[in-house]
Write an enzyme that holds these catalytic residues in place. Structure first.
Site, PDB file in Angstrom:
ATOM      1  N   TYR B  88      39.392  34.318  40.231  1.00 38.15           N
ATOM      2  CA  TYR B  88      40.694  34.264  40.913  1.00 38.15           C
ATOM      3  C   TYR B  88      40.553  34.068  42.413  1.00 38.15           C
ATOM      4  CZ  TYR B  88      40.157  39.243  42.257  1.00 38.15           C
ATOM      5  OH  TYR B  88      39.735  40.438  42.788  1.00 38.15           O
ATOM      6  N   ASP B  90      41.008  35.657  45.870  1.00 40.87           N
ATOM      7  CA  ASP B  90      41.192  36.963  46.509  1.00 40.87           C
ATOM      8  C   ASP B  90      41.211  36.746  48.018  1.00 40.87           C
ATOM      9  OD1 ASP B  90      41.554  39.643  46.788  1.00 40.87           O
ATOM     10  OD2 ASP B  90      39.455  40.178  46.469  1.00 40.87           O
ATOM     11  N   ARG B 236      35.583  54.838  38.024  1.00 39.88           N
ATOM     12  CA  ARG B 236      34.796  53.619  38.258  1.00 39.88           C
ATOM     13  C   ARG B 236      34.309  53.707  39.686  1.00 39.88           C
ATOM     14  NH1 ARG B 236      36.683  48.065  40.418  1.00 39.88           N
ATOM     15  NH2 ARG B 236      38.579  49.247  40.853  1.00 39.88           N
TER      16      ARG B 236
END
Lengths: 65, 495
Positions: B88, B90, B236
């Site tokens: 994508y 960014d 995470r």
């Protein structure tokens, strides 16, 4: 016309059950490596972008993460 | 309680269009991502509903401006890949995220597959440009003028580990691991001390020990608490302190040894054993010490070199990893970790076919020797930048690899295969296979969700456990079901 490289990737067979055997030990083939930099040095001035001064000056990015 | 190893990386690439009247990196990034996306027939959006980038691991939500995700261009800037990864735009960079992997070797494979995806995109995008224009994509972290972009690592961890243990155990490791993971950089930036050459691309940009920001005053430990999984059980760890690596060997050891250190932290082995007196100064000192032998001060008064600190971490790993945890790949990482530290101790330049910062240094040394240039010459800076050029003919790392000069972990075939095949042993298998098989029936997806657009409306399937959705668990179901059967079966199982 796709380039040769695009064709190579497109032609790669899709087989979802295909599994590549992993053997981390098998790659220790240091003997196959060469430490000869001369080949690249002979070609490097042709590979490097022309007018390095201007090129690196104009290479400006926006900050990311 | 230990959680299964799940690793993924995110790479922001530098981008430039040669002979463009004006540089517009957002337009160039969008062109590149779309050129790849247009190869697919499906049009799947990103499900932003699952994101919470302002949630702080220290237990609150940051009060900065809310990040607005512009849904109108969702489809233009996002591509979810059949290998389970994400591609994508960014900010002003194309970004590739690997699918979730269970080991360092797979991670290298999927990260390198990302470089091929960028190259395929570049070739497709160039068909739309003027003849004299050319897109160049760099897998590096800086424009050498103070603008940095990231290479992030993500590791699944148990929520039970106190965040302060992560901070104490990781800071000394992150400050020192660059002698293995650095990509090398000519010069200094961001007001840091001048130097001809340093080990890390990113070290100059770190100004704080702990923080939420990733773009200004970057912290060694990033507190973004967005697990993309069951937040009661997992966190995470979002690591922003690493360099983008070209060398397979460097990537392999970077994620391999970091996973092992996180296991030690989960076992509460590290504690405050290696807390440094001044980590922010130390990361820059170590980056400038090409001998790797300079001592830095610990809070307990000891003075140790980066090699010695990493040797202590390694020795704790040998003592505390169980037989079960020492898988063949982990065993291989421990051996290579030891081999690298021994080699750096004897002669750092002996790593000239293994570690990015040494490979690049030896190439520049040889070039300087042949031509007698000064290290501040523009051609030296060009050489540094072009080491990271992702074009196979122009990239200097790529040329070294082609000449058999650098150590490889994988074969080219394995990497090509990873462009279109997800890992078998994480939820990326379910995501990637659904996209390939049922792409036209999927409305949107994210790391932990897929929204199917079925005959009776939208059905959202959550994937809160990254180590589920594997070939072993859902392979047969995916093979033998229509999309309606698949959704109904999963919904029935959930009720």
């Amino acid at each position: 016309m796709p380039s040769e490289k695009q064709q190579e990737y497109r032609d790669h067979p899709m087989n979802e059950n295909e599994e590549i055997q992993t053997n981390p030990e098998h790659d220790d083939s240091v003997d196959e490596l060469t430490d000869d930099l001369e080949t690249l040095l002979d070609e490097i001035d042709e590979i490097l972008e022309e007018d390095s001064e201007e090129f690196v000056e104009n290479f400006i990015q926006r900050g990311g993460q | 309680m230990s959680v299964p190893t799940i690793i993924g990386t995110e790479t922001e690439f530098g981008i430039s269009v040669k002979n463009a009247r004006e540089q517009d990196p957002i337009a160039a990034s969008t062109l590149v991502v779309n050129a790849y996306k247009s190869r697919n027939l499906t049009s799947v959006s990103w499900d932003y509903g699952q994101e919470s980038p302002l949630m702080d691991a220290r237990g609150y939500i940051a009060e900065t401006d809310t990040i607005q995700n512009d849904e109108s261009n969702n489809n233009v800037i996002n591509d979810i890949l059949i290998n389970g990864g994400r591609y994508y735009v960014d900010h002003a960079h194309p970004e590739y995220c690997t699918p979730e992997c269970t080991n360092a070797r797979d991670l290298v494979k999927y990260e390198k597959a990302g470089e091929l995806i960028l190259e395929l995109s570049r070739l497709s995008a160039e068909e739309l440009l003027l003849d004299n224009q050319e897109i160049i994509i760099y897998k590096n972290n800086t424009d050498y003028k103070g603008h940095s972009y990231g290479s992030h690592e993500n590791y699944l961890m148990s929520r039970e580990v106190p965040f302060s243990d992560i901070v104490d155990g990781l800071i000394p490791f992150f400050v020192t691991r660059q002698i293995i993971t650095g990509s090398g950089k000519v010069g200094a930036e961001n007001g840091a001390d001048e130097t001809e050459y340093q080990i890390s691309q990113r070290a100059d940009f770190f100004e704080k020990e702990v923080g939420l920001s990733t773009m200004v005053e970057r912290p060694l430990i990033n507190t973004r608490d967005e697990p993309h999984a069951d937040s009661k059980e997992y966190r995470r760890l979002h690591v922003i302190v690493g360099d983008s690596n070209m060398s397979e060997f460097s990537i392999y050891l970077k994620v391999g040894i970091t996973s092992i250190v996180l296991q030690l932290i989960e076992k509460r082995i590290i504690g405050k054993k290696f807390c440094l007196q001044n980590p922010i100064a130390a990361i820059k000192t170590i980056s400038r010490d090409l001998s790797c032998n300079e001592k830095i001060e610990l809070q307990d008064g000891r003075k140790l070199s980066a090699i010695e600190i990493l040797q202590e971490y390694l020795s704790l790993a040998h003592q505390h990893l169980t037989q079960e945890e020492r898988t063949p790949i982990v065993e291989d990482i421990l051996n290579k970790w030891d081999f690298v530290l021994q080699s750096l101790k004897t002669d750092p330049l002996s790593m000239g076919q293994y570690l990015d910062w040494v490979i690049k240094k030896k190439l520049i040394d040889a070039y300087v020797e042949r031509h007698g240039f000064d290290w501040t010459d523009a051609r030296i800076r060009m050489l540094d930048l072009q080491y990271h050029d992702t074009r196979p003919e122009k990239g200097l790392y790529a040329r070294l690899q082609k000449n058999g000069h650098v150590k490889r972990i994988l074969t080219h075939e394995e990497i090509v295969n990873a462009i279109s095949h997800p890992p078998m042993d994480t939820r990326a298998y379910f995501r990637g296979t659904c996209l390939r098989k049922f792409g036209s029936d999927i409305h949107s997806a994210s790391w932990n969700s897929i929204i199917f657009n079925g005959p009776t409306g939208f059905d959202k399937i959550m994937m809160e456990r990254p180590h589920f959705g594997t070939h072993e668990i859902v392979g047969e179901l995916l093979n033998n079901s229509t999309v309606v059967e698949l959704v109904n079966k999963i919904k029935a199982d959930c009720n």
